[in-house]
Design an enzyme around this catalytic site. Structure first.
Site, PDB file in Angstrom:
ATOM      1  N   LYS A  33     -96.777 -63.994  39.316  1.00 39.22           N
ATOM      2  CA  LYS A  33     -97.422 -63.118  38.344  1.00 39.22           C
ATOM      3  C   LYS A  33     -98.845 -63.590  38.041  1.00 39.22           C
ATOM      4  O   LYS A  33     -99.129 -64.793  38.056  1.00 39.22           O
ATOM      5  CB  LYS A  33     -96.569 -63.096  37.073  1.00 39.22           C
ATOM      6  CG  LYS A  33     -96.937 -62.054  36.041  1.00 39.22           C
ATOM      7  CD  LYS A  33     -95.934 -62.086  34.899  1.00 39.22           C
ATOM      8  CE  LYS A  33     -96.260 -61.076  33.810  1.00 39.22           C
ATOM      9  NZ  LYS A  33     -95.238 -61.091  32.735  1.00 39.22           N
ATOM     10  N   SER A  65     -93.974 -56.645  31.544  1.00 43.03           N
ATOM     11  CA  SER A  65     -95.308 -56.843  32.085  1.00 43.03           C
ATOM     12  C   SER A  65     -95.310 -57.414  33.508  1.00 43.03           C
ATOM     13  O   SER A  65     -96.353 -57.477  34.150  1.00 43.03           O
ATOM     14  CB  SER A  65     -96.112 -57.763  31.165  1.00 43.03           C
ATOM     15  OG  SER A  65     -95.518 -59.054  31.084  1.00 43.03           O
ATOM     16  N   GLY A  84     -90.504 -60.391  25.719  1.00 42.34           N
ATOM     17  CA  GLY A  84     -89.752 -59.339  25.033  1.00 42.34           C
ATOM     18  C   GLY A  84     -88.945 -58.490  26.004  1.00 42.34           C
ATOM     19  O   GLY A  84     -88.407 -57.451  25.638  1.00 42.34           O
ATOM     20  N   GLY A  85     -88.907 -58.940  27.275  1.00 38.30           N
ATOM     21  CA  GLY A  85     -88.195 -58.183  28.301  1.00 38.30           C
ATOM     22  C   GLY A  85     -89.010 -58.025  29.571  1.00 38.30           C
ATOM     23  O   GLY A  85     -88.655 -57.237  30.455  1.00 38.30           O
ATOM     24  N   SER A  86     -90.088 -58.784  29.709  1.00 42.56           N
ATOM     25  CA  SER A  86     -91.058 -58.567  30.788  1.00 42.56           C
ATOM     26  C   SER A  86     -90.561 -58.905  32.181  1.00 42.56           C
ATOM     27  O   SER A  86     -91.196 -58.532  33.167  1.00 42.56           O
ATOM     28  CB  SER A  86     -92.341 -59.346  30.506  1.00 42.56           C
ATOM     29  OG  SER A  86     -93.032 -58.765  29.430  1.00 42.56           O
TER      30      SER A  86
END
Length: 601
Positions: free
Chosen positions: A158, A233, A255-257
């Site tokens: 990433k 993200s 938060g869930g990326s």
């Protein structure tokens, strides 16, 4: 005294002859106009500089991709007999075995995936930059005396995972001149285990979004449907892996990326307990968030790949390079156990009702687990509204969003984030008044807006941290009371139509199903189990949500027409029990695969 002095000055000015007053007024107006013109000129010059930086960054990215294409072409000319299709079809574990035994060369695998990554990014715009050092690292790999568990495996990383000499942008132009001085701990460990990072993947500006676009490198789309987002993200990772351009990638999750792109793109993703893997060298848009902690984690096509990755990373090198981590190697005994599990399950957290297909996936999986001998227990997660509004938002936006707003002030805001940024810019007093006015009609939105005011004082921030700790303990107590091993629950999906992560006023609220486990700091993973059916689409027409408010209506619009797209479930374990969570994920993957095969025959 100051007010008295100001009053005296005004009285003296008013006592002047009219011609003198006119002259003073003209001077004030000229100064005001000059200041405004100067401000506008500076703003124009700043935007012009930013646009120049963007053009330069895009040019460098394109040149890198051309360099990548040239390297692939030269290798293919020198090695015309490489069977790229068979290499791309191999699961990670089998590919790693063939590389170790020497029946496949690291060169053939690297250039095969480079070629495929180029093809995928041309269609969906998921690669941010090529890492040319991967060719040099290839030669260094051959000199290693011991072949690591990931020997010769090309991996994608990433955008914000540090690699020496490269950018970590988080989608901001202000970071385009900041080259990383050394590799992150993750990259160092990957290299020592024989892996070869070869591309960076695209992210949304600020990383605080479940879309995937920024003003520098543009919008990434879902490889399964180009009219939909891959999620965020870690959306570039999700898109590249789902498109076949990477066999193993690394994202991050606040938060869930990791879990959202995995759900949207139909791959597997795993968020460990924060602190199990190293975050050293992994930059965030808002560094220093301690109450809700993000973590790096792997993304791949199947659970076995995640397991192999965690085996490789949880090694002596990791604990030596980052001594702040608990020295906990991968627990093979826990992962290999076949003892029946006691599984808690729920299809809604009571905060946001997910689409029918996502809830159906939970119940279908529940049935498969029961048939396999596991015990399924209904579980109601306690106080989710409190966890999301009072703990997650106030923990992440403790300063009321001022740090993030300041970063956007120095940048061109991506269109998909304008609503979110404008909300952050609203003065706290106005937020509180608006929240109070709309609360009778839109209670969730009111709580959401009020939470974005932040905490105000250090003492309040300390209180939030204490409340999070207390909530974790109370949640764990409920877990133990039910004698659970793991939890099965839904995850947001299927993939949203492009633009809807920005249109949906519930930009964060819709992801309560993933944010909950960031507040708790529990390990959690996503496994695709089925696809959206025609029946799901029909049921969606009757979907009202929990409140029937604009949030529910926009969600319904965002996911309609998704027949054939992947549907996943989420698996959760208690902190530091990554191996148990992965074992549960593997069990679900195996049972779902058998279920599909049985249905097909």
């Amino acid at each position: 005294m100051m007010l008295q002095s100001a009053s005296t000055t005004i009285h003296k000015w008013l006592a002047q002859p009219w011609p003198q007053m006119k002259m003073d007024l003209r001077i004030v107006l000229v100064l005001a106009c000059g200041s405004s013109a100067g401000f506008l000129a500076l703003r124009w010059m700043r935007k012009k500089r930013i646009r120049k930086q963007i053009l330069e960054a895009r040019s460098k990215r394109n040149n890198g991709l051309k360099e990548m294409e040239k390297a692939v072409s030269e290798f293919k000319q020198q090695n015309p007999g490489i069977q790229t299709t068979s290499i791309l079809s191999l699961p990670l574990a089998e590919l790693a075995e063939k590389l170790k035994e020497g029946s496949l060369s690291p060169e053939s695998v690297l250039y095969t995936y480079m070629e495929k990554a180029l093809t995928v990014t041309q269609k969906v715009n998921c690669v941010r930059h090529f890492i040319p050092e991967c060719e040099q690292h290839l030669q260094e790999l051959k000199k290693q005396k011991q072949k690591g568990l990931l020997y010769g495996i090309p991996v994608s990383i990433k955008d914000h995972i540090a690699y020496k000499g490269h950018l970590s942008t988080c989608g901001f132009t202000q970071s385009l001149s900041e080259l990383q001085e050394e590799d992150s701990v993750l990259v160092k460990v990957l290299k020592r285990q024989g892996a070869n990072p070869f591309v960076f993947t695209n992210v949304p500006q600020s990383l605080l979004s479940y879309d995937c676009g920024n003003s520098i490198f543009g919008q990434t789309v879902n490889p399964l449907d180009h009219k939909r987002t891959p999620g965020g993200s870690s959306g570039g990772e999700g898109a590249l892996i789902a498109g076949g351009g990477s066999i193993l990638g690394f994202g991050s999750d606040l938060g869930g990326s990791i879990r959202l792109p995995s759900s949207f793109c139909g791959i597997c993703g795993f968020k460990p307990t924060a602190g199990r893997l190293s975050n050293s060298g992994i930059r965030g848009p808002i560094d220093g968030i301690l109450s809700v902690m993000g973590t790096v984690g792997p993304m791949a096509r199947n659970v076995d790949s995640l397991v192999l990755c965690m085996r490789a990373l949880l090694c002596a090198d990791l604990f030596q390079l980052d001594p702040t981590l608990p020295p906990m190697p991968f627990n093979e005994e826990v992962f290999s156990s076949s003892t029946p599990l006691r599984v808690g399950f729920f299809d809604t957290d009571g905060y946001f009702l997910l689409p029918p297909c996502m809830r159906r996936a939970v119940h279908t999986t529940k049935k498969l687990l029961q048939e396999a001998g596991h015990t399924l227990v209904p579980f109601t997660p306690p106080s989710v509204h409190y966890a999301i509004d009072e703990l997650f938002f106030k923990g992440v936006f403790a300063d009321g969003g001022s740090t993030l707003s300041a970063m956007f002030e120095r940048d061109i805001v991506d269109p998909s984030l304008k609503f979110q940024v404008n909300c952050l810019r609203i003065p706290n007093l106005v937020k509180k008044v608006v929240a109070k006015i709309i609360k009778p009609w839109f209670p969730r939105l009111a709580s959401h807006i009020y939470a974005l005011c932040g905490v105000g004082f250090i003492t309040s921030l300390t209180a939030v941290a204490l409340h999070i700790q207390a909530y974790r303990q109370s949640f764990a107590a409920e877990w133990k009371k039910c004698k659970l091993d793991v939890i099965l629950c839904p995850v947001l999906g299927p993939a949203f139509t492009l633009g809807y992560p920005a249109k949906v006023l519930s930009k964060f609220a819709a992801i309560s199903s993933t944010m909950l486990f960031n507040v708790l700091n529990f390990p959690a993973g996503v496994v695709p189990v089925t696809t959206v059916t025609e029946e799901d689409d029909k049921e969606l027409k009757e979907y009202q949500g929990l409140y029937g408010d604009p949030w529910d209506k926009k969600l319904k619009e965002a996911v309609k027409g998704a027949v054939g797209l992947p549907v996943a479930v989420q698996c959760v374990a208690l902190p530091w029990q990554e191996e148990l969570c992965l074992r549960f994920m593997k069990e679900i993957e195996t049972l779902s695969c058998k279920g599909r095969q049985k249905k097909a025959t």
